[in-house]
Design a protein around this motif. Structure first.
Motif, PDB file in Angstrom:
ATOM      1  N   UNK A 120       3.835  51.687  19.493  1.00 58.82           N
ATOM      2  CA  UNK A 120       3.057  52.353  18.442  1.00 58.82           C
ATOM      3  C   UNK A 120       2.919  51.457  17.210  1.00 58.82           C
ATOM      4  N   UNK A 121       4.000  50.727  16.895  1.00 61.02           N
ATOM      5  CA  UNK A 121       3.946  49.830  15.734  1.00 61.02           C
ATOM      6  C   UNK A 121       2.877  48.761  15.897  1.00 61.02           C
ATOM      7  N   UNK A 122       2.795  48.205  17.105  1.00 64.25           N
ATOM      8  CA  UNK A 122       1.776  47.175  17.360  1.00 64.25           C
ATOM      9  C   UNK A 122       0.376  47.757  17.204  1.00 64.25           C
ATOM     10  N   UNK A 123       0.201  49.004  17.666  1.00 65.55           N
ATOM     11  CA  UNK A 123      -1.121  49.618  17.532  1.00 65.55           C
ATOM     12  C   UNK A 123      -1.469  49.822  16.051  1.00 65.55           C
ATOM     13  N   UNK A 124      -0.462  50.234  15.263  1.00 66.42           N
ATOM     14  CA  UNK A 124      -0.704  50.398  13.823  1.00 66.42           C
ATOM     15  C   UNK A 124      -1.150  49.079  13.209  1.00 66.42           C
ATOM     16  N   UNK A 125      -0.455  47.992  13.585  1.00 62.92           N
ATOM     17  CA  UNK A 125      -0.838  46.678  13.063  1.00 62.92           C
ATOM     18  C   UNK A 125      -2.249  46.295  13.483  1.00 62.92           C
TER      19      UNK A 125
END
Length: 245
Positions: free
Chosen positions: A68-73
């Motif tokens: 999810x963090x990568x998608x936010x980035x």
């Protein structure tokens, strides 16, 4: 802030910054993952209900969080690319997407391995599992859109728009265990109250989380360097970098 960031709109400046930072993040990745994984798998106590089966948490939870963090980035880069038309932000999208997709696959596979002994099945159309699977499809969709057009800028804009639209899936993943009656257990550390996990298990888990954070950043940096060189191949500075390496 913008004055500090503005020079890095130039591909050459971004490449040199990433090139300097990458060895440090790679070293942090190795140290934190070595300590966290060994501690978690070999020295953390067994769970009183799940025995040693719970130890997959040291891979599953960090992979799920940073999928999810990568998608936010990626969505942030998509927003920057659409608003300010910065090319390096556009190139960051295909740099991040495969890394995020890989983390999502790891989260789904480790979740299935954990689910089999706990739930008696590899997969259920549970709200958390289904929304995580949708995240994988979103990553695949972003990559497909980016490379679907002959015009690179058009593909980048389409991928950026899907990146932003797909953000709506992130709170669904996070709060799915609260909004719906689900097989998946509730949050253990990503909640505002005190974490519902023993400190002897929490510390190696936090170290693994740091390791996956550094791993995600390192992999994105490596891919971003390649993307920048791929797009700037005709520029003298890129030729010099290729000759040096």
């Amino acid at each position: 802030m913008w004055r500090w960031l503005h020079p890095y709109a130039k591909p050459e400046a971004t490449y040199r910054l990433v090139d300097k930072l990458l060895p440090w993040f790679a070293a942090l990745t190795f140290i934190s993952l070595a300590v966290g994984v060994v501690w978690g798998l070999a020295f953390a106590p067994s769970d009183y209900q799940q025995g040693d089966s719970y130890r997959i948490i040291f891979l599953h939870v960090p992979a799920a969080i940073f999928s999810m963090g990568a998608y936010s980035g990626m969505a942030i880069m998509g927003g920057i690319a659409l608003i300010w038309q910065i090319k390096t932000a556009e190139w960051a999208i295909p740099a991040i997407a495969p890394v995020g997709a890989a983390l999502t696959i790891v989260a789904l596979l480790t979740g299935a391995i954990w689910g089999k002994p706990m739930w008696g099945t590899w997969w259920v159309w549970d709200a958390r599992l289904t929304s995580e699977l949708i995240l994988l499809f979103l990553y695949i969709g972003v990559m497909a859109l980016y490379f679907a057009f002959d015009d690179v800028r058009t593909g980048a804009k389409a991928a950026a728009i899907l990146s932003l639209v797909g953000v709506i899936n992130l709170p669904i993943i996070h709060y799915s265990v609260e909004w719906w009656n689900t097989l998946h257990q509730g949050a253990t550390i990503t909640k505002f109250e005190r974490p519902s996990i023993a400190t002897s298990m929490l510390i190696p888990l936090l170290i693994c989380l740091a390791g996956f954070l550094f791993l995600t950043i390192s992999l994105v940096m490596m891919r971003l360097k390649n993307e920048i060189l791929r797009h700037e191949l005709g520029r003298p500075w890129a030729q010099n970098e290729l000759e040096k390496n």
